[in-house]
Every structure is written in structure tokens, then in C-alpha cells.
Design an enzyme around this catalytic site. Structure first.
Site, PDB file in Angstrom:
ATOM      1  N   ARG A  28       0.711  -1.099  -0.100  1.00 30.49           N
ATOM      2  CA  ARG A  28       0.283  -0.148   0.293  1.00 30.49           C
ATOM      3  C   ARG A  28       0.987   1.451  -0.029  1.00 30.49           C
ATOM      4  O   ARG A  28       0.789   2.308   0.613  1.00 30.49           O
ATOM      5  CB  ARG A  28      -1.256   0.121   1.656  1.00 30.49           C
ATOM      6  CG  ARG A  28      -2.236  -0.719   0.704  1.00 30.49           C
ATOM      7  CD  ARG A  28      -3.415  -0.672   0.519  1.00 30.49           C
ATOM      8  NE  ARG A  28      -3.823  -1.454   0.066  1.00 30.49           N
ATOM      9  CZ  ARG A  28      -5.159  -1.694   1.427  1.00 30.49           C
ATOM     10  NH1 ARG A  28      -5.521  -0.923   1.637  1.00 30.49           N
ATOM     11  NH2 ARG A  28      -5.889  -2.523   0.972  1.00 30.49           N
ATOM     12  N   ARG A  32      -3.381   6.039   1.166  1.00 29.09           N
ATOM     13  CA  ARG A  32      -4.081   7.741   2.165  1.00 29.09           C
ATOM     14  C   ARG A  32      -2.957   8.324   2.861  1.00 29.09           C
ATOM     15  O   ARG A  32      -3.613   9.709   3.138  1.00 29.09           O
ATOM     16  CB  ARG A  32      -5.683   7.205   2.877  1.00 29.09           C
ATOM     17  CG  ARG A  32      -6.612   7.018   1.528  1.00 29.09           C
ATOM     18  CD  ARG A  32      -7.538   5.740   2.736  1.00 29.09           C
ATOM     19  NE  ARG A  32      -7.627   4.791   2.804  1.00 29.09           N
ATOM     20  CZ  ARG A  32      -7.991   3.937   2.786  1.00 29.09           C
ATOM     21  NH1 ARG A  32      -9.503   4.485   3.485  1.00 29.09           N
ATOM     22  NH2 ARG A  32      -7.727   2.574   3.277  1.00 29.09           N
ATOM     23  N   ARG A  41      -7.104  11.247  -5.855  1.00 33.28           N
ATOM     24  CA  ARG A  41      -7.935  10.767  -5.730  1.00 33.28           C
ATOM     25  C   ARG A  41      -9.027  11.918  -5.577  1.00 33.28           C
ATOM     26  O   ARG A  41     -10.253  11.953  -6.385  1.00 33.28           O
ATOM     27  CB  ARG A  41      -8.086   9.861  -4.350  1.00 33.28           C
ATOM     28  CG  ARG A  41      -9.397   9.185  -4.367  1.00 33.28           C
ATOM     29  CD  ARG A  41      -9.611   8.743  -3.183  1.00 33.28           C
ATOM     30  NE  ARG A  41      -9.886   9.481  -1.795  1.00 33.28           N
ATOM     31  CZ  ARG A  41      -9.959   8.463  -0.565  1.00 33.28           C
ATOM     32  NH1 ARG A  41     -10.224   7.431  -0.104  1.00 33.28           N
ATOM     33  NH2 ARG A  41     -10.303   9.713   0.061  1.00 33.28           N
ATOM     34  N   ASP A  78      -6.703  -2.852  -7.294  1.00 29.53           N
ATOM     35  CA  ASP A  78      -7.690  -3.164  -6.156  1.00 29.53           C
ATOM     36  C   ASP A  78      -7.796  -5.226  -7.197  1.00 29.53           C
ATOM     37  O   ASP A  78      -7.157  -4.995  -7.796  1.00 29.53           O
ATOM     38  CB  ASP A  78      -8.210  -2.411  -5.764  1.00 29.53           C
ATOM     39  CG  ASP A  78      -8.691  -2.900  -4.501  1.00 29.53           C
ATOM     40  OD1 ASP A  78      -7.970  -2.692  -3.515  1.00 29.53           O
ATOM     41  OD2 ASP A  78      -9.852  -3.734  -3.722  1.00 29.53           O
ATOM     42  N   TYR A 155     -14.651 -11.791  -0.160  1.00 24.66           N
ATOM     43  CA  TYR A 155     -15.910 -10.571  -1.324  1.00 24.66           C
ATOM     44  C   TYR A 155     -17.339 -11.127  -1.634  1.00 24.66           C
ATOM     45  O   TYR A 155     -17.763 -10.400  -1.821  1.00 24.66           O
ATOM     46  CB  TYR A 155     -14.673  -9.811  -1.243  1.00 24.66           C
ATOM     47  CG  TYR A 155     -13.865  -8.844  -0.663  1.00 24.66           C
ATOM     48  CD1 TYR A 155     -14.009  -8.160   0.641  1.00 24.66           C
ATOM     49  CD2 TYR A 155     -12.978  -9.692  -0.621  1.00 24.66           C
ATOM     50  CE1 TYR A 155     -12.923  -7.958   1.328  1.00 24.66           C
ATOM     51  CE2 TYR A 155     -11.645  -9.077   0.382  1.00 24.66           C
ATOM     52  CZ  TYR A 155     -12.163  -8.415   1.555  1.00 24.66           C
ATOM     53  OH  TYR A 155     -11.197  -7.664   2.407  1.00 24.66           O
TER      54      TYR A 155
HETATM   55  O1  CP3 Z   1       0.624  -1.569  -2.581  1.00 23.65           O
HETATM   56  C1  CP3 Z   1      -0.254  -0.526  -2.988  1.00 23.65           C
HETATM   57  O2  CP3 Z   1      -0.357   0.545  -3.566  1.00 23.65           O
HETATM   58  C2  CP3 Z   1      -1.141  -0.507  -4.643  1.00 23.65           C
HETATM   59  C3  CP3 Z   1      -2.019  -0.851  -4.498  1.00 23.65           C
HETATM   60  C4  CP3 Z   1      -3.380  -2.178  -3.883  1.00 23.65           C
HETATM   61  C5  CP3 Z   1      -4.737  -1.136  -2.466  1.00 23.65           C
HETATM   62  N1  CP3 Z   1      -5.790  -2.373  -2.779  1.00 23.65           N
HETATM   63  C6  CP3 Z   1      -5.097  -0.346  -3.177  1.00 23.65           C
HETATM   64  C7  CP3 Z   1      -5.949   0.135  -2.008  1.00 23.65           C
HETATM   65  C8  CP3 Z   1      -3.205  -2.975  -2.728  1.00 23.65           C
HETATM   66  C9  CP3 Z   1      -2.122  -3.843  -3.649  1.00 23.65           C
HETATM   67  C10 CP3 Z   1      -4.046  -3.762  -2.599  1.00 23.65           C
HETATM   68  C11 CP3 Z   1      -4.989  -4.588  -2.102  1.00 23.65           C
HETATM   69  C12 CP3 Z   1      -5.981  -5.397  -1.516  1.00 23.65           C
HETATM   70  N2  CP3 Z   1      -7.249  -4.551  -1.918  1.00 23.65           N
HETATM   71  C13 CP3 Z   1      -5.862  -5.997  -0.912  1.00 23.65           C
HETATM   72  C14 CP3 Z   1      -4.816  -7.318  -0.812  1.00 23.65           C
HETATM   73  C15 CP3 Z   1      -3.897  -6.393   0.168  1.00 23.65           C
HETATM   74  C16 CP3 Z   1      -4.129  -7.004   1.683  1.00 23.65           C
HETATM   75  O3  CP3 Z   1      -4.520  -5.253   2.101  1.00 23.65           O
HETATM   76  O4  CP3 Z   1      -4.523  -7.133   2.386  1.00 23.65           O
HETATM   77  C17 CP3 Z   1      -7.632  -6.082  -0.200  1.00 23.65           C
HETATM   78  C18 CP3 Z   1      -7.880  -7.538   0.641  1.00 23.65           C
HETATM   79  C19 CP3 Z   1      -8.020  -5.056  -1.143  1.00 23.65           C
HETATM   80  C20 CP3 Z   1      -9.432  -4.670  -0.626  1.00 23.65           C
HETATM   81  C21 CP3 Z   1     -10.012  -3.501  -0.019  1.00 23.65           C
HETATM   82  N3  CP3 Z   1      -9.436  -2.709  -0.859  1.00 23.65           N
HETATM   83  C22 CP3 Z   1     -10.423  -2.638   0.842  1.00 23.65           C
HETATM   84  C23 CP3 Z   1     -10.858  -4.410   2.056  1.00 23.65           C
HETATM   85  C24 CP3 Z   1      -9.874  -1.539   0.571  1.00 23.65           C
HETATM   86  C25 CP3 Z   1     -10.561  -0.398   2.063  1.00 23.65           C
HETATM   87  C26 CP3 Z   1      -9.443  -0.719   2.723  1.00 23.65           C
HETATM   88  C27 CP3 Z   1     -10.025   0.687   4.216  1.00 23.65           C
HETATM   89  O5  CP3 Z   1      -9.672   0.349   4.628  1.00 23.65           O
HETATM   90  O6  CP3 Z   1     -10.892   1.299   3.842  1.00 23.65           O
HETATM   91  C28 CP3 Z   1      -9.509  -1.202  -0.339  1.00 23.65           C
HETATM   92  C29 CP3 Z   1      -9.605  -0.094  -0.641  1.00 23.65           C
HETATM   93  C30 CP3 Z   1      -8.120   0.213  -0.764  1.00 23.65           C
HETATM   94  N4  CP3 Z   1      -7.173  -0.470  -2.601  1.00 23.65           N
HETATM   95  C31 CP3 Z   1      -7.473   2.003  -1.053  1.00 23.65           C
HETATM   96  C32 CP3 Z   1      -6.299   1.623  -1.603  1.00 23.65           C
HETATM   97  C33 CP3 Z   1      -5.285   2.866  -2.067  1.00 23.65           C
HETATM   98  C34 CP3 Z   1      -8.190   3.078  -0.067  1.00 23.65           C
HETATM   99  C35 CP3 Z   1      -9.096   3.219  -0.825  1.00 23.65           C
HETATM  100  C36 CP3 Z   1      -8.810   5.429  -0.207  1.00 23.65           C
HETATM  101  O7  CP3 Z   1      -8.203   5.251  -1.193  1.00 23.65           O
HETATM  102  O8  CP3 Z   1     -10.568   5.043   0.222  1.00 23.65           O
END
Ligand code: CP3
Length: 352
Positions: A28, A32, A41, A78, A155
Site C-alpha cells: 500500500r 491515503r 483521488r 485493487d 468478498y
Molecule cells: O500496494 C499498493 O500501493 C497498490 C495498491 C493496492 C490497493 N489495494 C489500493 C487500495 C493493493 C495491492 C491492494 C490490495 C488489496 N485490496 C487487498 C490485499 C492486501 C491487503 O491489504 O490485505 C485487499 C484485501 C483489498 C480490498 C480492499 N480495497 C479493501 C478492504 C479496501 C478498503 C480499505 C479501507 O481501509 O478502507 C480497499 C480500498 C483500497 N485499495 C484503498 C487503496 C489505496 C483505499 C481506498 C481509498 O483511497 O479510499
């Protein structure tokens, strides 16, 4: 022809070759906690528009590289792009995380699930990969990724984040054949998707199994690991004359590192609940290891962060095959300067 890599420490470490220092990137890393990410964003309007607009996805992919001396870029996207492309209707609700309007629950739901064509519904992802490769111009390698079939199925069946996994585990125990059908179709979708990312220019791949750790050992092997194995077996492992290393990461999967190493992957992600020395004993240097600073460490003082970086490097010990990372994604309220302290400390303490 793509530009030759100026920094290939990450690829060499995954190949367990000697490196001048331990390479580092952060799960990540584009997210954010970076004000410039929040600004982009905002310009995009919402998270999915950001993911699906290649110019914007490329912009945020590069942001952390401009701030810190990171040794890899990760595609900004994602794991839920696949179920979205299957037609489940993904949306992100502020404070709630991801929600699917059409979760998968019945035999009819599962039998009608399409395997998305990466050149069609997921074209925006491969377009982002090509654009990022061009803009990186060989600075560092680009990591492509996907979720594991089990994690995606969580999911897809639950329809949103869950604490008890009642619907997906209910399906697994009451309709095992149907669950296998869902996982098979998802695994085939992931394989095609990852191969398309490699064809578009991804130089390494990572599979995120965020929820494998909620399964019992027997269920983990049958419902998560078996499908990651199926994917590993179907992946293109070489591109542009070079190996495309594959890293598997099961959060809370410390007990299964040995079995995971047997899949033929190149590296394993390790979360902070397993000592890297123990992980190394379990895997006997068959694979590279990636991790594993507790992400909460970044709330500490710079001095304390440096101590903990040293501890992680020492727990891996001598020899090649370590990629430094957090044990899971960086938290959104972390001070970005603290990540800079971590990245610089990795270089300083690991220089050979
Ligand atoms: O690592 C990186 O910089 C690349 C981008 C990336 C994102 N998601 C961006 C993202 C990667 C590799 C992921 C993987 C991902 N997404 C996983 C597996 C890794 C882990 O964290 O276990 C999972 C389970 C997801 C599903 C997902 N996407 C969730 C549960 C959420 C909400 C998270 C929250 O805390 O609100 C997301 C959204 C997401 N994906 C964000 C980002 C930067 C935040 C979205 C935002 O900008 O509001």
C-alpha cells in the site's frame, strides 16, 4: 524495446542472488497516508475511477517513488477488480470498505459467473501497466498483483468485509463442490489476469491471500493453497528474457510457510507475527522472504523505528533472499516522514 532496469535489486533478491543491500518496498505504498494521493483521488472523484483511469493510476503509482528510495513500484489497482469485472457491482462506501451489490450465494449465481477477458473488461488494468512501465523508464521493476481465489471468494460471497466469515464458511462446509467450482473459476480468472499483466509489462507478481489465515490447516490446504498452486502452475514465468518472480502472501499464514514454499513460487510474504529466522528455518532457503516490520511501528519515534528495522534485518540474518517490507499494508494515519526513516534505515543497516 523497454528501457533496461537501472535498479534490479528487488528481482535479484527474489532470485536469491547477492545484492549490495536489502531492497525495500511497502505494501500500500501508494495510498491515503500520502497527501498527494488524496489530492489525486479527489481529482478522480472516487477510488474506482482512480483505479480505472490509467493516467491517474500511473500518477499515484509513481508518487511514493518520488518521495522515498524504494526498490519496486506496485501497480495501483485493487484485488476486487476481478469480481467487479464478473459483474458483481463493486462500490466503496466511506468508512465501510468494499461492498458488492450482487454477492454470489446460490448455485445459479456461481454457475453463471463469467471468467472475465483481461483484454476486454480489465483492459484499463493492462493499459495502466503499459503506461507505468513507460513512465518508470527502467527506474525500478513493476509488481503486478491479484487476490488469491479464497480471498476474492470471501468478498464475493459475503458481499462486504466480515468478522465471522459465516456465509463463505457456511458455503464451504455445506456445499463443498459448489465452493470448489467458485474457486476454480476465480483461479482461472486470476491466472489469465496475471498473465495479461505480465504481457503488458509487469516484471514480478504478488498474490494477496489476506484471509487464508482464518482457515484451519486442512481447509487452508484444500480451499486456499490448492488454488494458489493452480495459479502458480499456469503463470508465465519469464518475460523480456528474465524470470518473472511470483510471491505468495497469506496473512497469518506463518504455520503454512513450508507448504507454501512447495508451490514453486519464488518468494513468500511474511507478516509480523512470524519471526523471519523461524520463517527461514521452515522454508530452508528454498524461497526468498519478504517482510516483516509491524506496520504500527511507523507510529513510533524515528529512533525506535530504526531499532526495529535493525531487529528485522538481524532476524533474517546473513545471506541473500530478503526483501524488506512491512508485514501488511501501511496504515492511513502514518506520518509519511516516518516511512522515509524506515526506508533509509534499511539501506544504512543492510549495506554490504
Ligand atoms: O500496494 C499498493 O500501493 C497498490 C495498491 C493496492 C490497493 N489495494 C489500493 C487500495 C493493493 C495491492 C491492494 C490490495 C488489496 N485490496 C487487498 C490485499 C492486501 C491487503 O491489504 O490485505 C485487499 C484485501 C483489498 C480490498 C480492499 N480495497 C479493501 C478492504 C479496501 C478498503 C480499505 C479501507 O481501509 O478502507 C480497499 C480500498 C483500497 N485499495 C484503498 C487503496 C489505496 C483505499 C481506498 C481509498 O483511497 O479510499
Amino acid at each position: 524495446m523497454p528501457a533496461p532496469l537501472k535498479n534490479d535489486l528487488y528481482l535479484r533478491a527474489l532470485g536469491r542472488e547477492n545484492t549490495e543491500r536489502t531492497p525495500v518496498w511497502v505494501m500500500r505504498q501508494a495510498g491515503r497516508y500520502l497527501p498527494e494521493y488524496l489530492e489525486t483521488r479527489k481529482r478522480a472523484g472516487d477510488f474506482m475511477t482512480l483505479c480505472s483511469t490509467p493516467e491517474l493510476a500511473c500518477e499515484v503509482t509513481l508518487q511514493p517513488l518520488d518521495r522515498f528510495n524504494l526498490d519496486a513500484a506496485i501497480l495501483f489497482s485493487d484485488i476486487l477488480t476481478i469480481p467487479d469485472a464478473m459483474g458483481l457491482g463493486l462500490r466503496f462506501e466511506a468508512g465501510e470498505g468494499p461492498i458488492f451489490d450482487k454477492p454470489v450465494r446460490t448455485r445459479a449465481d456461481i454457475e453463471s459467473l463469467p471468467v472475465p477477458d483481461p483484454a476486454d473488461e480489465l483492459r484499463y488494468v493492462t493499459d495502466a501497466v503499459s503506461l507505468i512501465r513507460r513512465e518508470l523508464d527502467g527506474r525500478v521493476p513493476l509488481i503486478g498483483f491479484s487476490g488469491s481465489p479464497w480471498t476474492l471468494a470471501v468478498y464475493m460471497v459475503e458481499g462486504r468485509g466480515t468478522k465471522d466469515f459465516s456465509k463463505v464458511k457456511g458455503l464451504m462446509f455445506s456445499e463443498p463442490a459448489l465452493m470448489h467450482q467458485l474457486l476454480e473459476r476465480t483461479a482461472d480468472s486470476v491466472t489469465a489476469y496475471l498473465n495479461a499483466q505480465v504481457e503488458a509489462g509487469a516484471q514480478s507478481l504478488m498474490i494477496f491471500d489476506t484471509w487464508g489465515g482464518v482457515l484451519s490447516p486442512a481447509m487452508y490446504r484444500e480451499y486456499s493453497l490448492a488454488y494458489m498452486q493452480r495459479i502458480v502452475d499456469g503463470l508465465k514465468r519469464e518475460a523480456e528474457g528474465r524470470r518473472v518472480p511470483v510471491v505468495l502472501f497469506t496473512k497469518n499464514g506463518g504455520a503454512w510457510l513450508d507448504a507454501m514454499a512447495d508451490t514453486g513460487c519464488d518468494g513468500l510474504g511474511v507478516d509480523w507475527t512470524t519471526d523471519l529466522a523461524v520463517a527461514r528455518q521452515l522454508t530452508e532457503d528454498r524461497v526468498a522472504l519478504q517482510g516483516n516490520l509491524d506496520p504500527s511501528t511507523l507510529y513510533a519515534t524515528p529512533e525506535r523505528i530504526r531499532e526495529e528495522v535493525k531487529r528485522v534485518l538481524e532476524s533474517y540474518g546473513h545471506g541473500p533472499g530478503h526483501v524488506f517490507n512491512l508485514g501488511h499494508g501501511i496504515h492511513q494515519h502514518v506520518n509519511p516522514d516516518h516511512l522515509g526513516v524506515m526506508v533509509d534505515a534499511v539501506s544504512e543497516f543492510s549495506a554490504r
